[in-house]
Motif scaffolding. Sequence first.
Motif, PDB file in Angstrom:
ATOM      1  N   LEU A 183      43.877  20.557 -29.631  1.00  0.00           N
ATOM      2  CA  LEU A 183      42.916  20.748 -28.549  1.00  0.00           C
ATOM      3  C   LEU A 183      42.064  21.989 -28.785  1.00  0.00           C
ATOM      4  O   LEU A 183      40.862  21.990 -28.528  1.00  0.00           O
ATOM      5  N   SER A 184      42.684  23.037 -29.314  1.00  0.00           N
ATOM      6  CA  SER A 184      41.937  24.280 -29.545  1.00  0.00           C
ATOM      7  C   SER A 184      40.803  24.086 -30.541  1.00  0.00           C
ATOM      8  O   SER A 184      39.805  24.791 -30.497  1.00  0.00           O
ATOM      9  N   HIS A 185      40.935  23.145 -31.454  1.00  0.00           N
ATOM     10  CA  HIS A 185      39.870  22.883 -32.413  1.00  0.00           C
ATOM     11  C   HIS A 185      38.780  21.994 -31.826  1.00  0.00           C
ATOM     12  O   HIS A 185      37.720  21.847 -32.405  1.00  0.00           O
ATOM     13  N   MET A 186      39.038  21.407 -30.686  1.00  0.00           N
ATOM     14  CA  MET A 186      38.058  20.516 -30.053  1.00  0.00           C
ATOM     15  C   MET A 186      37.175  21.242 -29.051  1.00  0.00           C
ATOM     16  O   MET A 186      36.183  20.709 -28.601  1.00  0.00           O
ATOM     17  N   ILE A 187      37.546  22.455 -28.694  1.00  0.00           N
ATOM     18  CA  ILE A 187      36.792  23.214 -27.693  1.00  0.00           C
ATOM     19  C   ILE A 187      36.094  24.385 -28.368  1.00  0.00           C
ATOM     20  O   ILE A 187      36.717  25.162 -29.069  1.00  0.00           O
ATOM     21  N   GLU A 188      34.813  24.479 -28.131  1.00  0.00           N
ATOM     22  CA  GLU A 188      34.041  25.623 -28.609  1.00  0.00           C
ATOM     23  C   GLU A 188      33.312  26.222 -27.421  1.00  0.00           C
ATOM     24  O   GLU A 188      32.722  25.496 -26.624  1.00  0.00           O
ATOM     25  N   VAL A 189      33.369  27.541 -27.321  1.00  0.00           N
ATOM     26  CA  VAL A 189      32.682  28.239 -26.234  1.00  0.00           C
ATOM     27  C   VAL A 189      31.791  29.311 -26.847  1.00  0.00           C
ATOM     28  O   VAL A 189      32.226  30.052 -27.726  1.00  0.00           O
ATOM     29  N   SER A 190      30.562  29.373 -26.369  1.00  0.00           N
ATOM     30  CA  SER A 190      29.650  30.410 -26.845  1.00  0.00           C
ATOM     31  C   SER A 190      28.770  30.878 -25.689  1.00  0.00           C
ATOM     32  O   SER A 190      28.656  30.210 -24.656  1.00  0.00           O
ATOM     33  N   LEU A 250      21.654  36.338 -15.950  1.00  0.00           N
ATOM     34  CA  LEU A 250      22.728  35.357 -16.054  1.00  0.00           C
ATOM     35  C   LEU A 250      22.983  35.030 -17.513  1.00  0.00           C
ATOM     36  O   LEU A 250      22.050  34.854 -18.298  1.00  0.00           O
ATOM     37  N   PHE A 251      24.261  34.966 -17.862  1.00  0.00           N
ATOM     38  CA  PHE A 251      24.649  34.588 -19.209  1.00  0.00           C
ATOM     39  C   PHE A 251      24.823  33.076 -19.250  1.00  0.00           C
ATOM     40  O   PHE A 251      25.473  32.501 -18.386  1.00  0.00           O
ATOM     41  N   ARG A 252      24.258  32.445 -20.251  1.00  0.00           N
ATOM     42  CA  ARG A 252      24.394  30.993 -20.427  1.00  0.00           C
ATOM     43  C   ARG A 252      25.665  30.755 -21.249  1.00  0.00           C
ATOM     44  O   ARG A 252      25.730  31.115 -22.423  1.00  0.00           O
ATOM     45  N   VAL A 253      26.669  30.156 -20.629  1.00  0.00           N
ATOM     46  CA  VAL A 253      27.936  29.855 -21.285  1.00  0.00           C
ATOM     47  C   VAL A 253      27.921  28.376 -21.649  1.00  0.00           C
ATOM     48  O   VAL A 253      27.769  27.522 -20.774  1.00  0.00           O
ATOM     49  N   GLU A 254      28.040  28.098 -22.934  1.00  0.00           N
ATOM     50  CA  GLU A 254      28.039  26.713 -23.406  1.00  0.00           C
ATOM     51  C   GLU A 254      29.433  26.343 -23.889  1.00  0.00           C
ATOM     52  O   GLU A 254      30.070  27.101 -24.614  1.00  0.00           O
ATOM     53  N   VAL A 255      29.877  25.168 -23.457  1.00  0.00           N
ATOM     54  CA  VAL A 255      31.191  24.657 -23.840  1.00  0.00           C
ATOM     55  C   VAL A 255      30.985  23.307 -24.511  1.00  0.00           C
ATOM     56  O   VAL A 255      30.374  22.410 -23.938  1.00  0.00           O
ATOM     57  N   LEU A 256      31.489  23.205 -25.725  1.00  0.00           N
ATOM     58  CA  LEU A 256      31.458  21.939 -26.442  1.00  0.00           C
ATOM     59  C   LEU A 256      32.876  21.373 -26.407  1.00  0.00           C
ATOM     60  O   LEU A 256      33.817  21.992 -26.900  1.00  0.00           O
ATOM     61  N   PHE A 257      33.030  20.227 -25.763  1.00  0.00           N
ATOM     62  CA  PHE A 257      34.340  19.598 -25.623  1.00  0.00           C
ATOM     63  C   PHE A 257      34.176  18.094 -25.764  1.00  0.00           C
ATOM     64  O   PHE A 257      33.312  17.500 -25.106  1.00  0.00           O
ATOM     65  N   ASN A 258      34.999  17.507 -26.617  1.00  0.00           N
ATOM     66  CA  ASN A 258      34.937  16.056 -26.826  1.00  0.00           C
ATOM     67  C   ASN A 258      33.533  15.604 -27.238  1.00  0.00           C
ATOM     68  O   ASN A 258      33.037  14.601 -26.746  1.00  0.00           O
ATOM     69  N   GLU A 259      32.908  16.415 -28.073  1.00  0.00           N
ATOM     70  CA  GLU A 259      31.574  16.134 -28.583  1.00  0.00           C
ATOM     71  C   GLU A 259      30.491  16.114 -27.504  1.00  0.00           C
ATOM     72  O   GLU A 259      29.412  15.553 -27.693  1.00  0.00           O
ATOM     73  N   ARG A 260      30.780  16.687 -26.353  1.00  0.00           N
ATOM     74  CA  ARG A 260      29.783  16.801 -25.273  1.00  0.00           C
ATOM     75  C   ARG A 260      29.581  18.278 -24.956  1.00  0.00           C
ATOM     76  O   ARG A 260      30.544  19.026 -24.846  1.00  0.00           O
ATOM     77  N   LYS A 261      28.322  18.661 -24.777  1.00  0.00           N
ATOM     78  CA  LYS A 261      28.012  20.055 -24.473  1.00  0.00           C
ATOM     79  C   LYS A 261      27.721  20.207 -22.983  1.00  0.00           C
ATOM     80  O   LYS A 261      26.986  19.422 -22.398  1.00  0.00           O
ATOM     81  N   VAL A 299      27.033  26.517 -18.106  1.00  0.00           N
ATOM     82  CA  VAL A 299      26.970  27.136 -16.785  1.00  0.00           C
ATOM     83  C   VAL A 299      26.291  28.489 -16.953  1.00  0.00           C
ATOM     84  O   VAL A 299      26.293  29.062 -18.041  1.00  0.00           O
ATOM     85  N   LEU A 300      25.714  28.982 -15.884  1.00  0.00           N
ATOM     86  CA  LEU A 300      25.125  30.316 -15.863  1.00  0.00           C
ATOM     87  C   LEU A 300      26.034  31.215 -15.048  1.00  0.00           C
ATOM     88  O   LEU A 300      26.416  30.856 -13.929  1.00  0.00           O
ATOM     89  N   ARG A 301      26.401  32.362 -15.601  1.00  0.00           N
ATOM     90  CA  ARG A 301      27.325  33.270 -14.919  1.00  0.00           C
ATOM     91  C   ARG A 301      26.846  34.703 -15.028  1.00  0.00           C
ATOM     92  O   ARG A 301      26.328  35.143 -16.049  1.00  0.00           O
ATOM     93  N   ARG A 302      27.079  35.450 -13.941  1.00  0.00           N
ATOM     94  CA  ARG A 302      26.775  36.873 -13.901  1.00  0.00           C
ATOM     95  C   ARG A 302      27.936  37.663 -14.505  1.00  0.00           C
ATOM     96  O   ARG A 302      29.056  37.194 -14.585  1.00  0.00           O
ATOM     97  N   ASN A 303      27.653  38.902 -14.904  1.00  0.00           N
ATOM     98  CA  ASN A 303      28.682  39.763 -15.462  1.00  0.00           C
ATOM     99  C   ASN A 303      29.846  39.917 -14.489  1.00  0.00           C
ATOM    100  O   ASN A 303      31.013  39.908 -14.887  1.00  0.00           O
ATOM    101  N   SER A 304      29.551  40.039 -13.201  1.00  0.00           N
ATOM    102  CA  SER A 304      30.614  40.229 -12.197  1.00  0.00           C
ATOM    103  C   SER A 304      31.567  39.030 -12.149  1.00  0.00           C
ATOM    104  O   SER A 304      32.754  39.185 -11.864  1.00  0.00           O
ATOM    105  N   GLU A 305      31.060  37.838 -12.465  1.00  0.00           N
ATOM    106  CA  GLU A 305      31.923  36.655 -12.482  1.00  0.00           C
ATOM    107  C   GLU A 305      32.879  36.691 -13.676  1.00  0.00           C
ATOM    108  O   GLU A 305      34.019  36.241 -13.578  1.00  0.00           O
ATOM    109  N   PHE A 306      32.425  37.276 -14.787  1.00  0.00           N
ATOM    110  CA  PHE A 306      33.325  37.470 -15.921  1.00  0.00           C
ATOM    111  C   PHE A 306      34.414  38.481 -15.571  1.00  0.00           C
ATOM    112  O   PHE A 306      35.559  38.330 -15.962  1.00  0.00           O
ATOM    113  N   GLN A 307      34.035  39.518 -14.834  1.00  0.00           N
ATOM    114  CA  GLN A 307      35.024  40.520 -14.415  1.00  0.00           C
ATOM    115  C   GLN A 307      36.078  39.897 -13.499  1.00  0.00           C
ATOM    116  O   GLN A 307      37.265  40.185 -13.627  1.00  0.00           O
TER     117      GLN A 307
END
Length: 103
Positions: free
Chosen positions: A6-13, A30-41, A44-52
């Motif tokens: 599963l770890s090889h199937m998920i990419e986050v950038s 806002l930071f654009r967080v992209e998740v590639l999972f099951n060949e689908r991208k 989401v947009l997130r603020r720094n405070s949401e990462f905290q």
Amino acid sequence: MVLEELSHMIEVSIPSLEREVDESGKSKKLFRVEVLFNERKHYVLRRNSEFQTLHRKLKKIIQTPDFPSKRNPHLRTKPLEQRRQELEDYIQKCLRCCWTSST
């Protein structure tokens, strides 16, 4: 499915930053967080405070890396590109922590 597979199937950038103006006219970064999972991208947009907030929650369940600071010791704030890269590195390290602690 094994977690290692599963770890090889998920990419986050975090490839970019976007600016958004809220109802009051205040500009937010806002930071654009992209998740590639099951060949689908997905993204989401997130603020720094949401990462905290995520960091505080993760600390309760896994051993997390240090959260990247918004500040540079020599400057008032870090350049946005540097913050973006540090957040992306942080997310990658958190994912590795999750995979290693689950196996």
